[in-house]
Write an enzyme that holds these catalytic residues in place. Structure first.
Site, PDB file in Angstrom:
ATOM      1  N   ASP B 168       0.860  -1.180   0.000  1.00 35.30           N
ATOM      2  CA  ASP B 168       0.000   0.000   0.000  1.00 35.30           C
ATOM      3  C   ASP B 168       0.899   1.234   0.000  1.00 35.30           C
ATOM      4  OD1 ASP B 168      -1.786  -2.075   0.503  1.00 35.30           O
ATOM      5  OD2 ASP B 168      -3.056  -0.849   1.803  1.00 35.30           O
ATOM      6  N   LYS B 236      -6.822   3.188  -3.494  1.00 34.69           N
ATOM      7  CA  LYS B 236      -7.273   3.165  -2.108  1.00 34.69           C
ATOM      8  C   LYS B 236      -7.530   4.596  -1.660  1.00 34.69           C
ATOM      9  CE  LYS B 236      -5.323   1.891   2.435  1.00 34.69           C
ATOM     10  NZ  LYS B 236      -4.250   1.160   3.123  1.00 34.69           N
ATOM     11  N   LYS B 272     -10.225   0.223  -2.721  1.00 36.61           N
ATOM     12  CA  LYS B 272     -10.185  -0.072  -1.291  1.00 36.61           C
ATOM     13  C   LYS B 272     -10.479   1.185  -0.490  1.00 36.61           C
ATOM     14  CE  LYS B 272      -7.035  -1.465   2.436  1.00 36.61           C
ATOM     15  NZ  LYS B 272      -5.687  -1.926   2.790  1.00 36.61           N
TER      16      LYS B 272
END
Lengths: 313, 336
Positions: B168, B236, B272
């Protein structure tokens, strides 16, 4: 200074009184629209409508319409338990002295609004003015009685235990947590006070289902509690059908105790069995209103016992 | 701005869409040429999707799906090896009272905790395969992203070497807000390259936009396109360290972008939302939004994830309510 201010205000009110009353005298009373009150739930310090949107009609002693009252659903009960769980540690963490002040403050505010309660009790329970006033006064006195116990109940319920060793062994009562209550069905205000106040003394939070027939004083008491420094969520009032709400509260895993004082007309054995699944304390139904006793306060506590070494001097 | 036509790092997707002579100008022209977002319409759409009522068997299925989509996360400065171990234990057995409870998709930790998470997972670790629990690591100087590119890349390589299946990364919001899209683009491309393992496979790259710092919906749309063009496998919303974190309108907007990308190229990119989703009720609103925006094919842990820590417990409580018929309480799930 104070004297002169009083004089001024009394002069001005005396001067303005005829002017203010003049239009009222000439205007017919039927001109003004009535402002009927919406009786809602009391959850987490706020007054929401029921999630279900349902209401029930409350009638006076002669069957005439008085008001629509929110009819709580199981989801309102769930929300109320959540609010109570959130508020409970703060209330239990307040000093006993402070809790006593808050309970006394409830009595004070109730005293100031006693006329409203006398009026509601007369309309809904069909009492005479004198009977209604006596019930309100009894309820106020009951709040005061319980206010006094907050910093004294540990002396009655706790103990220093003799043990065979060099230890202090102290037992103290602690609040059990979230208490769900079915309030007595008679004497709306006094009955409600008789079950809510003992739970609050030690620091429990409460979800209470008031009398189904006469719920107005319960909601008005909610308004009193909301303005008495009681943290939001410590008392939650769910007007509605006790037979519908009680099983959800009895089986709720996040409720620590179940007070069935006013559940005599329900299938309370079933409720007790539901409560047993999660090891709740249960107070069984009583006829009428139970007398106030320290034992009633201690029924909603857990005993914590602490061992501490004694120093050898 | 002295060399505006400087060539950017090669990224297959961008080259195919914008042409072989990929330049910052071409990138800017594309991103700033995207249509503006109708903010009122977007929020109204998100609000209306949030009113759906999901009941009984659908709710049961939704709750299980939510659990399978969770990246169970602990990202605190105070994280200890023990904290990571207990997080992994929670992922392995989410609800000890019900063995049929599915497991979450991944555990998400800081890069230096990857090894601990891998060890704690043992045979349950997916190790790049499709079954098992993934280990996701935040990298590139998370959460601020204020470090040199060399440091960010080394951060990523360390995590991948330790076994991270998913990375991430955070974008450089400062550069993005300055309009230096090329810098942001290059960093994503190079981070993607740093995700390469020795055997030639890549760790999945999730690109964190930190929408709470991008200020406008238009910026979120541009950053989403930018991240996809640069090669992100997932986009995300947030780090969880900035308020507002994930919101339903922002997630809806990002879902629209990945839907458009699929229509354009046939390629599926995941989304996400992370931070601030703590109740099962909220999570189900997101599922509705996914299904209504991208279709039911997107209701898959490969294409949609929740970054969350406390969400799992609330979903377990709702699940217990459905199986036992009575309301459960926090005493019946782990403390985290």
């Amino acid at each position: 200074m104070a004297t002169s201010a009083e004089t001024t205000s009394s002069e001005s009110s005396a001067a303005s009184a005829p002017a203010a009353s003049a239009p009222a005298a000439t205007r017919p009373t039927s001109d003004r629209l009535s402002v009927p009150k919406t009786y809602k739930l009391f959850i987490g310090g706020a007054f929401p409508r029921s999630e279900s949107g349902r209401v029930t009609e409350v009638t006076d002693a002669r069957g005439a319409f008085v008001a629509n009252v929110a009819k709580a659903s199981r989801k309102d009960a769930r929300d109320a338990v959540r609010a109570a769980r959130k508020a409970q540690p703060g209330w239990a963490g307040a000093t006993a002295y402070n809790r006593g002040q808050v309970l006394y403050r409830i009595a004070e505010v109730l005293e100031g609004r006693s006329a409203q309660f006398v009026d509601e009790l007369q309309r809904v329970e069909g009492l005479s003015a004198a009977q209604a006033r006596r019930q309100v006064e009894d309820a106020i006195d009951l709040w005061v009685w319980h206010a006094g116990w907050t910093d004294k109940i540990a002396q009655i319920g706790g103990s220093a235990n003799p043990v065979a060793g060099p230890y202090f062994n102290l037992s103290v009562p602690e609040p059990t947590g979230v208490v769900a209550i079915v309030a007595p069905q008679q004497q709306g205000l006094l009955g409600l006070t008789s079950v809510v106040a003992p739970a609050l003394v030690t620091g429990n939070a409460v979800v209470v289902v008031p009398s189904a027939a006469a719920p107005l004083p319960a909601i008005s008491l909610g308004e009193v509690l909301a303005t008495s420094d009681l943290p939001g969520g410590v008392v939650n009032v769910l007007t509605g059908d006790p037979a519908e709400l009680a099983p959800w509260l009895a089986s709720h895993a996040d409720v620590n105790a179940l007070d069935l004082s006013g559940a005599g007309a329900l299938d309370w054995v079933e409720l007790e069995q539901l409560a047993a699944d999660t090891l709740k304390r249960v107070i069984r139904p009583v006829p009428g209103i139970a007398p106030e006793t320290p034992q009633r306060i201690l029924a909603l506590t857990e005993t914590k016992t602490v061992w501490h070494t004694k120093s050898r001097l | 701005m002295t060399t505006p036509s400087q060539a950017l790092a090669p990224a297959e997707r961008a080259v195919q869409l914008l042409g072989a002579d990929l330049s910052e100008v071409a990138l800017r022209r594309h991103l700033e040429g995207l249509p503006g977002v109708d903010a009122v319409g977007l929020e109204a759409r998100a609000a209306s999707l949030g009113t759906r009522s999901i009941k009984t068997t659908s709710k049961q299925a939704a709750l299980d799906l939510v659990i399978r989509m969770i990246d169970l996360t602990t990202l605190q400065g105070a994280d200890t090896r023990g904290k990571v171990r207990s997080l992994v234990a929670k992922a392995l057995v989410p609800d000890a009272s019900d063995p049929s409870t599915p497991r979450p998709a991944a555990v998400c930790v800081y890069g230096d905790m990857v090894q601990n998470a891998v060890d704690a997972l043992g045979s349950a670790w997916s190790a790049g395969k499709d079954d098992g629990i993934n280990v996701a690591a935040v990298a590139t100087a998370f959460p601020a992203g204020r470090a040199s590119l060399a440091v960010k890349l080394q951060d990523t390589r360390d995590a991948v070497a330790a076994g991270a299946d998913e990375i991430d990364m955070v974008i450089d919001r400062g550069a993005f807000l300055e309009g230096r899209y090329g810098k942001v683009f290059d960093e994503i491309v190079q981070t993607k390259e740093a995700c390469r393992r020795d055997d030639g496979t890549y760790a999945h790259l999730k690109v964190i936009l930190e929408t709470g710092e991008l200020v406008t919906y238009d910026n979120v749309r541009r950053a989403s396109w930018l991240s996809i063009l640069a090669g992100g496998d997932f986009i995300k919303t947030s780090t969880g360290k900035v308020q507002p974190a994930a919101t339903l309108p922002v997630t809806l907007l990002m879902l629209q972008v990945v839907r458009d990308w699929e229509r354009l190229t046939g390629e599926r990119v995941g989304v996400k939302p992370a931070g601030g989703i703590s109740t099962a009720k909220d999570a189900i609103k997101y599922l509705v939004t996914v299904a209504e925006t991208c279709g039911e094919a997107w209701l898959d842990p490969h294409l949609f994830r929740f970054g969350a820590s406390s969400l799992l417990n609330d979903v377990l409580l709702q699940r217990q309510k459905l199986t036992t018929g009575r309301y459960s309480g926090p005493d019946y799930v782990t403390i985290d």
